[in-house]
Design a protein around this motif. Structure first.
Motif, PDB file in Angstrom:
ATOM      1  N   PHE A  22       0.864  -1.183   0.000  1.00 39.27           N
ATOM      2  CA  PHE A  22       0.000   0.000   0.000  1.00 39.27           C
ATOM      3  C   PHE A  22       0.898   1.230   0.000  1.00 39.27           C
ATOM      4  CE2 PHE A  22      -3.000   2.876   2.473  1.00 39.27           C
ATOM      5  CZ  PHE A  22      -3.706   3.238   1.346  1.00 39.27           C
ATOM      6  N   VAL A  23       0.727   2.119  -0.991  1.00 35.65           N
ATOM      7  CA  VAL A  23       1.673   3.213  -1.207  1.00 35.65           C
ATOM      8  C   VAL A  23       1.065   4.602  -0.997  1.00 35.65           C
ATOM      9  CG1 VAL A  23       3.190   1.862  -2.700  1.00 35.65           C
ATOM     10  CG2 VAL A  23       1.302   3.172  -3.725  1.00 35.65           C
ATOM     11  N   ASP A  24      -0.040   4.694  -0.274  1.00 31.10           N
ATOM     12  CA  ASP A  24      -0.631   5.997   0.053  1.00 31.10           C
ATOM     13  C   ASP A  24      -0.198   6.434   1.445  1.00 31.10           C
ATOM     14  OD1 ASP A  24      -1.945   5.862  -2.357  1.00 31.10           O
ATOM     15  OD2 ASP A  24      -3.955   6.046  -1.517  1.00 31.10           O
ATOM     16  N   ARG A  25      -0.106   7.730   1.630  1.00 34.52           N
ATOM     17  CA  ARG A  25       0.262   8.285   2.929  1.00 34.52           C
ATOM     18  C   ARG A  25      -0.923   8.254   3.902  1.00 34.52           C
ATOM     19  NH1 ARG A  25       4.738  11.066   4.159  1.00 34.52           N
ATOM     20  NH2 ARG A  25       5.253  11.242   1.959  1.00 34.52           N
ATOM     21  N   TRP A  41       2.697  -1.402   4.395  1.00 37.25           N
ATOM     22  CA  TRP A  41       2.188  -0.059   4.101  1.00 37.25           C
ATOM     23  C   TRP A  41       3.388   0.871   4.138  1.00 37.25           C
ATOM     24  CZ3 TRP A  41      -1.748   2.917   7.679  1.00 37.25           C
ATOM     25  CH2 TRP A  41      -2.086   4.131   7.087  1.00 37.25           C
ATOM     26  N   MET A  42       3.717   1.432   2.994  1.00 33.46           N
ATOM     27  CA  MET A  42       4.869   2.329   2.879  1.00 33.46           C
ATOM     28  C   MET A  42       4.370   3.763   2.696  1.00 33.46           C
ATOM     29  SD  MET A  42       7.792   0.153   0.976  1.00 33.46           S
ATOM     30  CE  MET A  42       9.056   0.851   2.021  1.00 33.46           C
ATOM     31  N   LYS A  43       3.972   4.378   3.796  1.00 39.56           N
ATOM     32  CA  LYS A  43       3.437   5.744   3.773  1.00 39.56           C
ATOM     33  C   LYS A  43       4.438   6.729   3.196  1.00 39.56           C
ATOM     34  CE  LYS A  43       1.048   5.028   8.149  1.00 39.56           C
ATOM     35  NZ  LYS A  43       0.880   5.510   9.511  1.00 39.56           N
ATOM     36  N   ASP A  44       5.694   6.543   3.550  1.00 39.42           N
ATOM     37  CA  ASP A  44       6.705   7.547   3.209  1.00 39.42           C
ATOM     38  C   ASP A  44       7.204   7.469   1.772  1.00 39.42           C
ATOM     39  OD1 ASP A  44       6.544   8.681   5.729  1.00 39.42           O
ATOM     40  OD2 ASP A  44       8.051   7.347   6.556  1.00 39.42           O
ATOM     41  N   ILE A  45       6.679   6.533   0.985  1.00 40.08           N
ATOM     42  CA  ILE A  45       7.039   6.511  -0.438  1.00 40.08           C
ATOM     43  C   ILE A  45       6.040   7.343  -1.243  1.00 40.08           C
ATOM     44  CG2 ILE A  45       5.787   4.484  -1.313  1.00 40.08           C
ATOM     45  CD1 ILE A  45       8.710   3.765  -2.497  1.00 40.08           C
ATOM     46  N   VAL A  79      12.683   4.380  -1.070  1.00 38.24           N
ATOM     47  CA  VAL A  79      12.705   3.650  -2.339  1.00 38.24           C
ATOM     48  C   VAL A  79      13.590   2.414  -2.202  1.00 38.24           C
ATOM     49  CG1 VAL A  79      13.428   3.743  -4.758  1.00 38.24           C
ATOM     50  CG2 VAL A  79      12.181   5.666  -3.761  1.00 38.24           C
ATOM     51  N   GLN A  80      14.753   2.558  -1.607  1.00 38.29           N
ATOM     52  CA  GLN A  80      15.644   1.411  -1.429  1.00 38.29           C
ATOM     53  C   GLN A  80      15.025   0.379  -0.491  1.00 38.29           C
ATOM     54  OE1 GLN A  80      18.518   0.789  -3.252  1.00 38.29           O
ATOM     55  NE2 GLN A  80      18.133  -1.227  -2.364  1.00 38.29           N
ATOM     56  N   GLU A  81      14.333   0.844   0.537  1.00 42.10           N
ATOM     57  CA  GLU A  81      13.634  -0.082   1.436  1.00 42.10           C
ATOM     58  C   GLU A  81      12.605  -0.909   0.662  1.00 42.10           C
ATOM     59  OE1 GLU A  81      11.965   1.630   5.029  1.00 42.10           O
ATOM     60  OE2 GLU A  81      13.585   3.118   5.069  1.00 42.10           O
ATOM     61  N   LEU A  82      11.868  -0.243  -0.220  1.00 45.14           N
ATOM     62  CA  LEU A  82      10.874  -0.949  -1.018  1.00 45.14           C
ATOM     63  C   LEU A  82      11.549  -1.977  -1.922  1.00 45.14           C
ATOM     64  CD1 LEU A  82       8.024  -1.458  -2.074  1.00 45.14           C
ATOM     65  CD2 LEU A  82       8.337   0.472  -3.627  1.00 45.14           C
ATOM     66  N   LEU A  95      -0.600  -0.801  -4.301  1.00 43.39           N
ATOM     67  CA  LEU A  95      -2.002  -0.516  -4.018  1.00 43.39           C
ATOM     68  C   LEU A  95      -2.186   0.968  -3.735  1.00 43.39           C
ATOM     69  CD1 LEU A  95      -2.510  -3.504  -1.576  1.00 43.39           C
ATOM     70  CD2 LEU A  95      -3.248  -3.403  -3.967  1.00 43.39           C
ATOM     71  N   TYR A  96      -3.229   1.551  -4.303  1.00 41.85           N
ATOM     72  CA  TYR A  96      -3.504   2.976  -4.117  1.00 41.85           C
ATOM     73  C   TYR A  96      -5.005   3.167  -3.929  1.00 41.85           C
ATOM     74  CZ  TYR A  96      -5.249   2.912  -8.879  1.00 41.85           C
ATOM     75  OH  TYR A  96      -5.975   2.629 -10.007  1.00 41.85           O
ATOM     76  N   ALA A  97      -5.402   4.332  -3.439  1.00 36.35           N
ATOM     77  CA  ALA A  97      -6.815   4.593  -3.178  1.00 36.35           C
ATOM     78  C   ALA A  97      -7.411   5.680  -4.070  1.00 36.35           C
ATOM     79  CB  ALA A  97      -7.011   4.974  -1.712  1.00 36.35           C
TER      80      ALA A  97
END
Length: 118
Positions: A22-25, A41-45, A79-82, A95-97
Motif C-alpha cells: 500500500f503506497v498511500d500516505r 504499508w509504505m506511507k513515506d514513499i 525507495v531502497q527499502e521498497l 495498491l492505491y486509493a
C-alpha cells in the motif's frame, strides 16, 4: 526482476497480486485495515503532503506532478527499502486509493521503479 502492477486497494485480492504494497500516505475512507490485505504499508514513499495538495488530482497537472514526484523519489531513502522488501517476489502490486486509474501517483511510482530495474 519483479513484475510491478498497480491496483486500487478497494479491488478484490487475487493470488496473482503477489506481494502487495500500500503506497498511500493516508488511510482510505470506508476501508477497514483488516479488509485491505496488504503485506506492507509504505506511507513515506507517497508524494509529500505539499506535492499531493498542489496536484489535487487535477489531470492537467499530471505530467508536471510526475516530474516533481520522481524528483522526490530520487531523494527518498524509502525507495531502497521498497526494493529490498520486494526483491524476492516475482510480482509486486502497488495498491492505491485514488479514484482516477489513469492519473495517480502509483502510476508514476511504477514507472520510476521499472526504470531502476533496468
Amino acid at each position: 526482476m519483479a513484475v510491478i502492477t498497480i491496483k486500487k486497494i478497494y479491488a478484490p485480492i487475487n493470488k496473482a497480486d503477489g506481494f502487495r504494497v500500500f503506497v498511500d500516505r493516508l488511510w482510505p475512507r470506508g476501508l477497514k485495515k483488516e479488509n485491505a490485505h496488504f503485506n506492507i504499508w509504505m506511507k513515506d514513499i507517497a508524494p509529500t503532503p505539499e506535492l499531493r495538495k498542489w496536484f489535487n488530482h487535477e489531470p492537467e497537472k499530471f505530467n508536471l506532478f510526475g516530474i516533481k514526484y520522481k524528483e522526490e523519489l530520487q531523494r527518498n531513502p524509502v525507495v531502497q527499502e521498497l526494493l529490498d522488501d520486494t526483491q524476492n517476489h516475482a510480482t509486486v502490486t502497488l495498491l492505491y486509493a485514488a479514484k482516477d486509474e489513469h492519473c495517480n501517483h502509483a502510476l508514476v511510482l511504477k514507472e520510476y521503479l521499472e526504470g531502476l530495474q533496468g
